[in-house]
Design a protein around this motif. Structure first.
Motif, PDB file in Angstrom:
ATOM      1  N   ASP A 173       9.706 -11.815  41.809  1.00 22.22           N
ATOM      2  CA  ASP A 173      11.100 -11.608  42.219  1.00 22.22           C
ATOM      3  C   ASP A 173      11.931 -11.221  40.997  1.00 22.22           C
ATOM      4  O   ASP A 173      12.092 -12.017  40.062  1.00 22.22           O
ATOM      5  N   GLU A 174      12.477 -10.022  40.987  1.00 26.96           N
ATOM      6  CA  GLU A 174      13.243  -9.536  39.832  1.00 26.96           C
ATOM      7  C   GLU A 174      14.494 -10.374  39.583  1.00 26.96           C
ATOM      8  O   GLU A 174      14.882 -10.579  38.429  1.00 26.96           O
ATOM      9  N   ASN A 175      15.129 -10.836  40.641  1.00 27.20           N
ATOM     10  CA  ASN A 175      16.328 -11.660  40.475  1.00 27.20           C
ATOM     11  C   ASN A 175      16.002 -12.984  39.794  1.00 27.20           C
ATOM     12  O   ASN A 175      16.754 -13.450  38.927  1.00 27.20           O
ATOM     13  N   LEU A 176      14.878 -13.582  40.174  1.00 27.66           N
ATOM     14  CA  LEU A 176      14.461 -14.828  39.545  1.00 27.66           C
ATOM     15  C   LEU A 176      14.062 -14.603  38.089  1.00 27.66           C
ATOM     16  O   LEU A 176      14.326 -15.435  37.220  1.00 27.66           O
ATOM     17  N   THR A 177      13.430 -13.474  37.825  1.00 29.29           N
ATOM     18  CA  THR A 177      13.059 -13.140  36.449  1.00 29.29           C
ATOM     19  C   THR A 177      14.297 -13.028  35.573  1.00 29.29           C
ATOM     20  O   THR A 177      14.330 -13.552  34.450  1.00 29.29           O
ATOM     21  N   LYS A 178      15.323 -12.354  36.077  1.00 28.18           N
ATOM     22  CA  LYS A 178      16.565 -12.219  35.317  1.00 28.18           C
ATOM     23  C   LYS A 178      17.264 -13.566  35.164  1.00 28.18           C
ATOM     24  O   LYS A 178      17.823 -13.875  34.099  1.00 28.18           O
ATOM     25  N   LYS A 179      17.227 -14.379  36.218  1.00 27.87           N
ATOM     26  CA  LYS A 179      17.845 -15.693  36.143  1.00 27.87           C
ATOM     27  C   LYS A 179      17.190 -16.551  35.064  1.00 27.87           C
ATOM     28  O   LYS A 179      17.871 -17.236  34.291  1.00 27.87           O
ATOM     29  N   LEU A 180      15.867 -16.499  35.003  1.00 26.57           N
ATOM     30  CA  LEU A 180      15.138 -17.252  33.978  1.00 26.57           C
ATOM     31  C   LEU A 180      15.513 -16.767  32.583  1.00 26.57           C
ATOM     32  O   LEU A 180      15.785 -17.570  31.692  1.00 26.57           O
ATOM     33  N   GLU A 181      15.529 -15.457  32.400  1.00 19.95           N
ATOM     34  CA  GLU A 181      15.854 -14.910  31.081  1.00 19.95           C
ATOM     35  C   GLU A 181      17.279 -15.263  30.678  1.00 19.95           C
ATOM     36  O   GLU A 181      17.528 -15.669  29.538  1.00 19.95           O
ATOM     37  N   ASP A 182      18.232 -15.118  31.592  1.00 16.48           N
ATOM     38  CA  ASP A 182      19.625 -15.467  31.284  1.00 16.48           C
ATOM     39  C   ASP A 182      19.745 -16.943  30.924  1.00 16.48           C
ATOM     40  O   ASP A 182      20.486 -17.315  30.006  1.00 16.48           O
ATOM     41  N   HIS A 183      19.013 -17.762  31.641  1.00 16.07           N
ATOM     42  CA  HIS A 183      19.024 -19.207  31.414  1.00 16.07           C
ATOM     43  C   HIS A 183      18.554 -19.532  29.996  1.00 16.07           C
ATOM     44  O   HIS A 183      19.199 -20.304  29.272  1.00 16.07           O
TER      45      HIS A 183
END
Length: 207
Positions: A173-183
């Protein structure tokens, strides 16, 4: 001028990262490996550990003779002090913290000076359940905060983790990937502010 620029250059931040699971195919191990990649990509230095390195016998004060500390506790303490912060991805066992990890924390807390004090930590979890192991992270916060760790307010929990990873170990999931990176980037920025900008630390981090 070059010497001044050299002195103004800050050393990369160092992060101890590990999964609190011993299982070879652990979902939390997959998640912490992704975290390590993000940290490296964003200029941090990763000190990757296995939970087996920190394993200790059951805590027993009767063993504390002649300043005894088990090898796992000594290794855990050394790695904590050698890094600027730590990141743990922990499974949830019966809605709480794995006994293995709690036992290691208890042993490390017996060192003087107590090594967890004023450290920075980020907690993560991965689980097949809908809550992603989040209940266990709330239990994990308690002993770490009691010992003086500045636990990052936001925690990352990956739900339905058994379906979340590609065969290559990436989150599909690209959104989850971005969320993890932002986190992780937000956590890195917090650690950097604490280490390199003490005035900002006092004003914005409330320390």
């Amino acid at each position: 001028m070059k010497e001044q620029q050299k002195n103004n250059q800050q050393e990369p931040l160092r992060f101890l990262v590990f999964s609190a699971s011993l299982r070879a195919d652990s979902l939390n191990t997959q998640l912490i490996k992704l975290a390590a990649e993000v940290i490296t990509k964003n200029g941090g230095i990763v000190d990757y550990a296995n939970m087996s390195e920190f394993d200790c016998p059951s805590f027993n004060q009767d063993l504390e003779v002649n300043d005894f500390h088990p090898a796992g506790a000594q290794a855990f303490r050394k790695r904590i002090l050698a890094n600027d912060a730590f990141i743990i991805s922990s499974p949830e066992y019966n809605g709480s913290i794995p006994g293995l990890l709690k036992n290691s924390i208890d042993w490390v807390s017996r060192f003087r000076p107590q090594p967890f004090q004023q450290q920075h930590g980020l907690l993560m979890s991965a689980s097949p359940g809908m809550a992603g192991g989040n209940h266990g992270l709330w239990s994990l916060r308690i002993p770490l905060e009691k010992l003086g760790v500045h636990i990052f307010p936001a925690m990352f929990s990956l739900s339905k983790a058994h379906e979340a990873f590609s065969p290559e170990g990436k989150i599909t999931d690209e959104n989850l990937t971005k969320k993890l990176e932002d986190h992780l980037i937000n956590f890195m920025n917090t650690v950097e502010a604490s280490k390199n900008y003490p005035a900002m630390k006092l004003k914005f981090l409330g320390e």
